[in-house]
Design a protein around this motif. Structure first.
Motif, PDB file in Angstrom:
ATOM      1  N   VAL A  69      25.438  24.732 -27.406  1.00 39.48           N
ATOM      2  CA  VAL A  69      26.106  25.747 -26.740  1.00 39.48           C
ATOM      3  C   VAL A  69      25.292  26.417 -25.566  1.00 39.48           C
ATOM      4  CG1 VAL A  69      26.906  28.111 -27.133  1.00 39.48           C
ATOM      5  CG2 VAL A  69      27.403  26.665 -28.585  1.00 39.48           C
ATOM      6  N   THR A  70      25.910  26.412 -24.529  1.00 42.37           N
ATOM      7  CA  THR A  70      25.039  26.684 -23.328  1.00 42.37           C
ATOM      8  C   THR A  70      25.043  28.305 -22.890  1.00 42.37           C
ATOM      9  OG1 THR A  70      26.366  25.972 -21.770  1.00 42.37           O
ATOM     10  CG2 THR A  70      24.822  24.438 -22.501  1.00 42.37           C
ATOM     11  N   ASP A  71      26.353  29.145 -23.291  1.00 43.04           N
ATOM     12  CA  ASP A  71      26.553  30.161 -22.946  1.00 43.04           C
ATOM     13  C   ASP A  71      27.823  30.716 -23.662  1.00 43.04           C
ATOM     14  OD1 ASP A  71      26.384  32.746 -21.881  1.00 43.04           O
ATOM     15  OD2 ASP A  71      26.902  32.077 -19.902  1.00 43.04           O
ATOM     16  N   ARG A 120      21.605  27.855 -33.725  1.00 44.06           N
ATOM     17  CA  ARG A 120      20.877  26.886 -33.623  1.00 44.06           C
ATOM     18  C   ARG A 120      20.819  26.201 -34.962  1.00 44.06           C
ATOM     19  NH1 ARG A 120      18.045  24.115 -29.394  1.00 44.06           N
ATOM     20  NH2 ARG A 120      16.593  22.588 -30.279  1.00 44.06           N
ATOM     21  N   GLN A 121      21.026  24.973 -35.117  1.00 44.13           N
ATOM     22  CA  GLN A 121      20.944  24.140 -36.485  1.00 44.13           C
ATOM     23  C   GLN A 121      19.649  23.287 -36.317  1.00 44.13           C
ATOM     24  OE1 GLN A 121      23.162  24.672 -39.049  1.00 44.13           O
ATOM     25  NE2 GLN A 121      23.263  26.320 -37.414  1.00 44.13           N
ATOM     26  N   PRO A 122      19.262  22.710 -37.276  1.00 45.99           N
ATOM     27  CA  PRO A 122      17.979  21.949 -37.074  1.00 45.99           C
ATOM     28  C   PRO A 122      17.864  20.787 -35.939  1.00 45.99           C
ATOM     29  CG  PRO A 122      18.214  22.586 -39.342  1.00 45.99           C
ATOM     30  CD  PRO A 122      19.476  22.942 -38.340  1.00 45.99           C
ATOM     31  N   ASP A 123      19.067  20.118 -35.958  1.00 44.71           N
ATOM     32  CA  ASP A 123      19.363  19.104 -35.052  1.00 44.71           C
ATOM     33  C   ASP A 123      19.649  19.551 -33.631  1.00 44.71           C
ATOM     34  OD1 ASP A 123      22.065  19.954 -35.286  1.00 44.71           O
ATOM     35  OD2 ASP A 123      23.013  18.079 -35.950  1.00 44.71           O
ATOM     36  N   GLY A 124      19.813  20.863 -33.165  1.00 42.48           N
ATOM     37  CA  GLY A 124      19.467  21.164 -31.896  1.00 42.48           C
ATOM     38  C   GLY A 124      21.011  21.685 -31.627  1.00 42.48           C
ATOM     39  N   ALA A 135      24.837  23.589 -32.518  1.00 44.58           N
ATOM     40  CA  ALA A 135      25.174  25.018 -32.860  1.00 44.58           C
ATOM     41  C   ALA A 135      26.257  25.152 -33.883  1.00 44.58           C
ATOM     42  CB  ALA A 135      25.139  25.838 -31.530  1.00 44.58           C
ATOM     43  N   GLN A 136      26.152  26.397 -34.620  1.00 47.01           N
ATOM     44  CA  GLN A 136      27.426  26.839 -35.480  1.00 47.01           C
ATOM     45  C   GLN A 136      27.672  28.091 -34.566  1.00 47.01           C
ATOM     46  OE1 GLN A 136      26.265  27.547 -39.297  1.00 47.01           O
ATOM     47  NE2 GLN A 136      27.284  25.482 -40.084  1.00 47.01           N
ATOM     48  N   ILE A 137      29.039  28.150 -34.484  1.00 47.53           N
ATOM     49  CA  ILE A 137      29.762  29.220 -33.754  1.00 47.53           C
ATOM     50  C   ILE A 137      30.045  30.204 -35.300  1.00 47.53           C
ATOM     51  CG2 ILE A 137      31.205  30.708 -32.297  1.00 47.53           C
ATOM     52  CD1 ILE A 137      29.293  28.887 -30.913  1.00 47.53           C
ATOM     53  N   HIS A 138      29.571  31.428 -35.352  1.00 48.82           N
ATOM     54  CA  HIS A 138      30.094  32.551 -36.288  1.00 48.82           C
ATOM     55  C   HIS A 138      30.856  33.190 -35.814  1.00 48.82           C
ATOM     56  CE1 HIS A 138      27.315  31.085 -39.653  1.00 48.82           C
ATOM     57  NE2 HIS A 138      26.460  30.591 -38.459  1.00 48.82           N
ATOM     58  N   LEU A 139      32.050  33.836 -36.295  1.00 49.16           N
ATOM     59  CA  LEU A 139      32.926  34.837 -35.859  1.00 49.16           C
ATOM     60  C   LEU A 139      32.681  35.828 -36.691  1.00 49.16           C
ATOM     61  CD1 LEU A 139      35.444  36.216 -34.205  1.00 49.16           C
ATOM     62  CD2 LEU A 139      36.982  35.069 -35.584  1.00 49.16           C
ATOM     63  N   GLN A 140      32.535  37.268 -36.495  1.00 48.04           N
ATOM     64  CA  GLN A 140      32.388  38.233 -37.256  1.00 48.04           C
ATOM     65  C   GLN A 140      33.207  39.605 -36.874  1.00 48.04           C
ATOM     66  OE1 GLN A 140      28.137  39.172 -37.163  1.00 48.04           O
ATOM     67  NE2 GLN A 140      27.762  37.993 -38.948  1.00 48.04           N
ATOM     68  N   GLN A 141      33.767  40.111 -38.083  1.00 43.84           N
ATOM     69  CA  GLN A 141      34.367  41.333 -37.761  1.00 43.84           C
ATOM     70  C   GLN A 141      33.401  42.645 -38.104  1.00 43.84           C
ATOM     71  OE1 GLN A 141      38.154  40.679 -39.949  1.00 43.84           O
ATOM     72  NE2 GLN A 141      39.008  41.989 -38.285  1.00 43.84           N
ATOM     73  N   ILE A 142      33.113  43.492 -37.355  1.00 47.03           N
ATOM     74  CA  ILE A 142      32.166  44.447 -37.432  1.00 47.03           C
ATOM     75  C   ILE A 142      32.920  45.802 -37.772  1.00 47.03           C
ATOM     76  CG2 ILE A 142      30.013  45.702 -36.799  1.00 47.03           C
ATOM     77  CD1 ILE A 142      29.659  42.631 -37.265  1.00 47.03           C
ATOM     78  N   VAL A 168      16.286  40.202 -35.941  1.00 42.64           N
ATOM     79  CA  VAL A 168      17.354  38.782 -35.308  1.00 42.64           C
ATOM     80  C   VAL A 168      16.677  37.421 -35.709  1.00 42.64           C
ATOM     81  CG1 VAL A 168      18.741  38.028 -33.832  1.00 42.64           C
ATOM     82  CG2 VAL A 168      18.630  40.406 -33.709  1.00 42.64           C
ATOM     83  N   SER A 169      17.364  36.575 -36.331  1.00 46.40           N
ATOM     84  CA  SER A 169      16.758  35.239 -36.474  1.00 46.40           C
ATOM     85  C   SER A 169      16.484  34.621 -35.191  1.00 46.40           C
ATOM     86  CB  SER A 169      17.745  34.605 -37.349  1.00 46.40           C
ATOM     87  OG  SER A 169      17.149  33.018 -37.224  1.00 46.40           O
ATOM     88  N   GLU A 170      15.215  33.853 -35.242  1.00 45.94           N
ATOM     89  CA  GLU A 170      15.135  33.112 -33.841  1.00 45.94           C
ATOM     90  C   GLU A 170      15.918  31.867 -33.770  1.00 45.94           C
ATOM     91  OE1 GLU A 170      12.860  31.768 -37.432  1.00 45.94           O
ATOM     92  OE2 GLU A 170      12.505  33.641 -36.249  1.00 45.94           O
ATOM     93  N   THR A 171      16.941  31.777 -34.863  1.00 46.61           N
ATOM     94  CA  THR A 171      17.768  30.652 -34.337  1.00 46.61           C
ATOM     95  C   THR A 171      19.093  31.028 -33.842  1.00 46.61           C
ATOM     96  OG1 THR A 171      18.785  31.015 -36.653  1.00 46.61           O
ATOM     97  CG2 THR A 171      17.070  29.247 -36.420  1.00 46.61           C
ATOM     98  N   VAL A 172      19.260  32.466 -33.578  1.00 50.41           N
ATOM     99  CA  VAL A 172      20.171  33.000 -32.928  1.00 50.41           C
ATOM    100  C   VAL A 172      20.127  32.921 -31.368  1.00 50.41           C
ATOM    101  CG1 VAL A 172      21.769  35.016 -32.569  1.00 50.41           C
ATOM    102  CG2 VAL A 172      20.841  34.662 -34.615  1.00 50.41           C
ATOM    103  N   THR A 173      20.930  31.830 -30.667  1.00 50.32           N
ATOM    104  CA  THR A 173      20.830  31.792 -29.194  1.00 50.32           C
ATOM    105  C   THR A 173      21.740  32.606 -28.523  1.00 50.32           C
ATOM    106  OG1 THR A 173      22.224  29.827 -29.437  1.00 50.32           O
ATOM    107  CG2 THR A 173      19.962  29.487 -29.490  1.00 50.32           C
ATOM    108  N   PHE A 174      22.857  32.747 -28.875  1.00 51.91           N
ATOM    109  CA  PHE A 174      23.701  33.823 -28.211  1.00 51.91           C
ATOM    110  C   PHE A 174      24.496  34.757 -29.046  1.00 51.91           C
ATOM    111  CE2 PHE A 174      23.461  29.908 -25.574  1.00 51.91           C
ATOM    112  CZ  PHE A 174      22.997  30.507 -24.438  1.00 51.91           C
ATOM    113  N   VAL A 175      24.803  35.799 -28.424  1.00 45.73           N
ATOM    114  CA  VAL A 175      25.616  36.923 -29.365  1.00 45.73           C
ATOM    115  C   VAL A 175      26.491  37.707 -28.352  1.00 45.73           C
ATOM    116  CG1 VAL A 175      25.682  38.864 -30.803  1.00 45.73           C
ATOM    117  CG2 VAL A 175      23.934  37.211 -31.066  1.00 45.73           C
ATOM    118  N   VAL A 176      27.741  37.746 -28.474  1.00 47.91           N
ATOM    119  CA  VAL A 176      28.574  38.515 -27.833  1.00 47.91           C
ATOM    120  C   VAL A 176      29.533  39.358 -28.650  1.00 47.91           C
ATOM    121  CG1 VAL A 176      30.890  38.290 -26.242  1.00 47.91           C
ATOM    122  CG2 VAL A 176      28.705  36.647 -25.942  1.00 47.91           C
TER     123      VAL A 176
END
Length: 170
Positions: A118-120, A80-84, A86-93, A28-36
């Motif tokens: 994003v804080t949570d 997390r983006q370089p400027d601090g 966040a982008q939120i990605h929606l995925q269908q698994i 998992v990339s270190e730039t991923v801050t939250f996953v639900v």
């Protein structure tokens, strides 16, 4: 004595059990801050995939079988983006016999336009069980990193697959 043996065995285990990703990329990339992971989706398999060409038979009450379905769950991922911000990605698994596989992935532009911090991210409930297809999750974010309290935004996917992103109303 038994205690020292256990400590020695554990030490050997940790020394020799290097992570599988030590020589390559981390899982998992270190730039991923939250996953639900929450909610679920299902849709019929494409008819062309389930029927051979020219082999369709008329359906009767005796031959009727439930349609084959593709099924899976949703994931919301804050990256997390370089400027601090966040982008939120929606995925269908998709759940397959070989294991989970990404069926679709998209960036939720409603969030990108806000440049959020994003804080949570939280699902509707922590049990992971929902009775109806769809998704409901709350994203907590700040548009100003110095703000005292985060704003609450909901991501809703209804049983028809329509996506809505809106400010939470409590």
């Amino acid at each position: 004595m038994h205690r020292h043996t256990l400590a020695a065995v554990l030490a050997l285990f940790f020394v020799h059990a290097a992570p599988a990703w030590a020589e390559g990329e981390p899982p998992v990339s270190e730039t991923v801050t939250f996953v639900v992971s929450t909610g679920f989706w299902e849709e019929p398999l494409d008819d062309a995939a389930t029927e051979g060409a020219g082999t369709a038979k008329p359906e009767t009450a005796e031959t009727a079988q439930p349609a084959a379905m593709r099924r899976g769950y949703y994931k919301l991922v804050a990256v997390r983006q370089p400027d601090g911000t966040a982008q939120i990605h929606l995925q269908q698994i998709e759940v397959t016999a070989a294991g989970p596989k990404i069926a679709s992935s998209t960036v939720l532009e409603e969030f990108s336009a806000m440049k959020p911090y994003v804080t949570d991210i939280r699902p509707e409930n922590s049990s992971g069980i929902t009775a109806q297809p769809g998704l409901f999750a709350t994203v907590y974010l700040k548009t100003d990193p110095k703000a005292a309290e985060p704003e609450s935004w909901t991501v809703l996917i209804d049983d028809l697959g329509e996506i809505k992103v809106e400010r939470a109303t409590n």
